[in-house]
Design an enzyme around this catalytic site. Structure first.
Site, PDB file in Angstrom:
ATOM      1  N   ASN A  27     -27.257  -3.573  20.518  1.00 52.05           N
ATOM      2  CA  ASN A  27     -25.844  -3.942  20.611  1.00 52.05           C
ATOM      3  C   ASN A  27     -25.067  -2.682  20.993  1.00 52.05           C
ATOM      4  O   ASN A  27     -24.834  -1.830  20.150  1.00 52.05           O
ATOM      5  CB  ASN A  27     -25.378  -4.501  19.253  1.00 52.05           C
ATOM      6  CG  ASN A  27     -23.888  -4.750  19.202  1.00 52.05           C
ATOM      7  OD1 ASN A  27     -23.214  -4.741  20.232  1.00 52.05           O
ATOM      8  ND2 ASN A  27     -23.371  -4.976  17.998  1.00 52.05           N
ATOM      9  N   SER A  67     -27.627   0.417  10.470  1.00 48.95           N
ATOM     10  CA  SER A  67     -28.196   1.767  10.435  1.00 48.95           C
ATOM     11  C   SER A  67     -29.713   1.800  10.649  1.00 48.95           C
ATOM     12  O   SER A  67     -30.419   2.594  10.025  1.00 48.95           O
ATOM     13  CB  SER A  67     -27.814   2.480   9.133  1.00 48.95           C
ATOM     14  OG  SER A  67     -26.421   2.724   9.124  1.00 48.95           O
ATOM     15  N   GLU A  70     -17.677  -6.789  12.935  1.00 51.83           N
ATOM     16  CA  GLU A  70     -16.529  -6.064  13.503  1.00 51.83           C
ATOM     17  C   GLU A  70     -15.513  -7.048  14.074  1.00 51.83           C
ATOM     18  O   GLU A  70     -14.305  -6.828  13.989  1.00 51.83           O
ATOM     19  CB  GLU A  70     -17.025  -5.062  14.566  1.00 51.83           C
ATOM     20  CG  GLU A  70     -17.681  -3.859  13.909  1.00 51.83           C
ATOM     21  CD  GLU A  70     -18.749  -3.173  14.749  1.00 51.83           C
ATOM     22  OE1 GLU A  70     -18.871  -3.449  15.948  1.00 51.83           O
ATOM     23  OE2 GLU A  70     -19.476  -2.341  14.153  1.00 51.83           O
ATOM     24  N   GLU A  74     -26.771  -8.496   8.497  1.00 56.10           N
ATOM     25  CA  GLU A  74     -26.196  -7.166   8.663  1.00 56.10           C
ATOM     26  C   GLU A  74     -25.217  -6.889   7.522  1.00 56.10           C
ATOM     27  O   GLU A  74     -24.025  -7.239   7.630  1.00 56.10           O
ATOM     28  CB  GLU A  74     -25.435  -7.075   9.989  1.00 56.10           C
ATOM     29  CG  GLU A  74     -26.304  -7.245  11.203  1.00 56.10           C
ATOM     30  CD  GLU A  74     -25.701  -6.523  12.413  1.00 56.10           C
ATOM     31  OE1 GLU A  74     -26.398  -5.673  12.976  1.00 56.10           O
ATOM     32  OE2 GLU A  74     -24.546  -6.798  12.763  1.00 56.10           O
ATOM     33  N   HIS A  83     -20.165 -11.146  14.847  1.00 59.99           N
ATOM     34  CA  HIS A  83     -20.401  -9.781  14.358  1.00 59.99           C
ATOM     35  C   HIS A  83     -19.294  -9.400  13.377  1.00 59.99           C
ATOM     36  O   HIS A  83     -18.128  -9.757  13.567  1.00 59.99           O
ATOM     37  CB  HIS A  83     -20.436  -8.794  15.538  1.00 59.99           C
ATOM     38  CG  HIS A  83     -20.942  -7.459  15.135  1.00 59.99           C
ATOM     39  ND1 HIS A  83     -20.157  -6.549  14.471  1.00 59.99           N
ATOM     40  CD2 HIS A  83     -22.162  -6.889  15.243  1.00 59.99           C
ATOM     41  CE1 HIS A  83     -20.881  -5.466  14.208  1.00 59.99           C
ATOM     42  NE2 HIS A  83     -22.101  -5.656  14.667  1.00 59.99           N
ATOM     43  N   GLY A 135     -23.305   1.261  10.843  1.00 61.46           N
ATOM     44  CA  GLY A 135     -22.714   2.498  11.350  1.00 61.46           C
ATOM     45  C   GLY A 135     -22.511   3.574  10.304  1.00 61.46           C
ATOM     46  O   GLY A 135     -21.792   4.542  10.529  1.00 61.46           O
ATOM     47  N   LYS A 183     -22.069  -2.328  21.841  1.00 65.47           N
ATOM     48  CA  LYS A 183     -20.664  -2.351  21.407  1.00 65.47           C
ATOM     49  C   LYS A 183     -19.739  -1.864  22.536  1.00 65.47           C
ATOM     50  O   LYS A 183     -20.010  -2.115  23.709  1.00 65.47           O
ATOM     51  CB  LYS A 183     -20.510  -1.523  20.129  1.00 65.47           C
ATOM     52  CG  LYS A 183     -21.485  -1.956  19.032  1.00 65.47           C
ATOM     53  CD  LYS A 183     -21.167  -1.403  17.669  1.00 65.47           C
ATOM     54  CE  LYS A 183     -22.193  -1.874  16.667  1.00 65.47           C
ATOM     55  NZ  LYS A 183     -21.880  -1.530  15.299  1.00 65.47           N
TER      56      LYS A 183
HETATM   57  P1  PGA Z   1     -25.551   0.175  13.540  1.00 66.63           P
HETATM   58  O1  PGA Z   1     -24.856  -1.202  13.966  1.00 66.63           O
HETATM   59  O2  PGA Z   1     -26.992   0.093  13.958  1.00 66.63           O
HETATM   60  O3  PGA Z   1     -24.794   1.229  14.287  1.00 66.63           O
HETATM   61  O4  PGA Z   1     -25.407   0.294  12.063  1.00 66.63           O
HETATM   62  C1  PGA Z   1     -25.527  -2.416  13.874  1.00 66.63           C
HETATM   63  C2  PGA Z   1     -24.626  -3.505  14.391  1.00 66.63           C
HETATM   64  O5  PGA Z   1     -23.411  -3.418  14.183  1.00 66.63           O
HETATM   65  O6  PGA Z   1     -25.088  -4.475  15.025  1.00 66.63           O
END
Ligand code: PGA
Length: 259
Positions: free
Chosen positions: A7, A212, A96, A166, A94, A172, A9
């Site tokens: 992903n 992560s 976010e 997640e 997601h 992140g 982003k």
């Molecule tokens: P990350 O994000 O691997 O940077 O923690 C995962 C995601 O948001 O899909």
């Protein structure tokens, strides 16, 4: 089989996306077995990245889509537009988008039903926040999200669905869940899916872990039978990390074949 989803982003533009896609494909050369790999660049890079991956084993995913077929929805992107660009997968719900853009469970359900109806492979994201985890409400939160998202869903016999667990506190932050906790939540999600989609066959709904995941810890997740793959954010735009994650999956698949 294991699945690795990148992903990207809003971390890379078109030029960097093309370079990342090229690097990923180069890294797969000469490998006898491969996990399923899906890369999800930003919308604006989809058509250029498509040219890079078109004859490869790498699938193209989008990071979001709208639930209506077409119309006056300024700034939105429909499933048909994605399909036209050669997109096969789409990330939905997601955290976010839920947190920053106010996407509700109802919207996620609308999007999921549209994506599945139109033949896209959806990657539904669910997960609790730190507060909910602390209060012992992680399962309730995830159950609610899964139940809402799958409500009224009609999966075709041959169509896969991914659910990515997640935990928000792990995204992140460099602070991933422990594989043992992810395994527990995955088997809980699997039991929910059994009730919600009773006619789905084995393997039709796959459960990914995200939060992560990096080169260093990918193996510890991927080696778990309950974990069908990983959804990778930050580490997926670092080619060396992403390659390491793919290598971990290859090691595991080869190990399984040897058994
Ligand atoms: P990350 O994000 O691997 O940077 O923690 C995962 C995601 O948001 O899909």
């Amino acid at each position: 089989m294991k699945t690795i989803v990148g992903n990207w982003k809003m971390k890379v533009g078109t030029r960097e996306s093309v370079a990342l896609a090229r690097g990923t494909i180069l890294a797969l050369r000469g490998k006898k077995v491969l996990p399923d790999i899906v890369i999800c660049p930003p919308y604006v890079a989809l058509s250029e990245v498509r040219k890079v991956v078109v004859r490869s084993k790498v699938s193209l995913g989008a990071q979001n889509m709208f639930w209506e077929e077409q119309g006056s929805y300024t700034g939105e992107i429909s499933s048909r537009m994605l399909l036209e660009l050669g997109v096969s997968h789409v990330i939905l719900g997601h955290s976010e988008r839920r947190e920053i853009l106010g996407e509700t469970d109802e919207m996620v359900n609308d999007k999921l039903r549209r994506a599945v109806h139109d033949g896209l492979t959806a990657i539904l994201c669910v997960g609790e926040n730190a507060q909910e985890r602390k209060a012992g409400e992680a399962r309730d939160r995830v159950a609610f999200q899964v139940q809402s998202a799958l409500s009224g869903l009609k999966l075709k016999r041959t169509q896969k669905l991914f659910i990515a667990y997640e935990p928000i506190w792990a995204i992140g932050t460099g602070d991933s869940a422990f594989p043992v906790d992810a395994v527990e939540m995955h088997s809980f999600i699997r039991s929910l899916v059994k009730d919600l989609l009773p006619s789905a066959n084995a393997g039709q709904v796959q459960i990914l872990y995200g939060g992560s995941v990096e080169g260093e810890n990918a193996y510890s997740f991927l080696r778990e039978d309950e974990i069908d793959g990983v959804l990778v954010g930050g580490a997926s735009v670092k080619l060396s990390q992403f390659k390491e994650i793919i290598s971990s999956a290859i090691d595991i698949i080869e190990g399984q074949m040897g058994n």
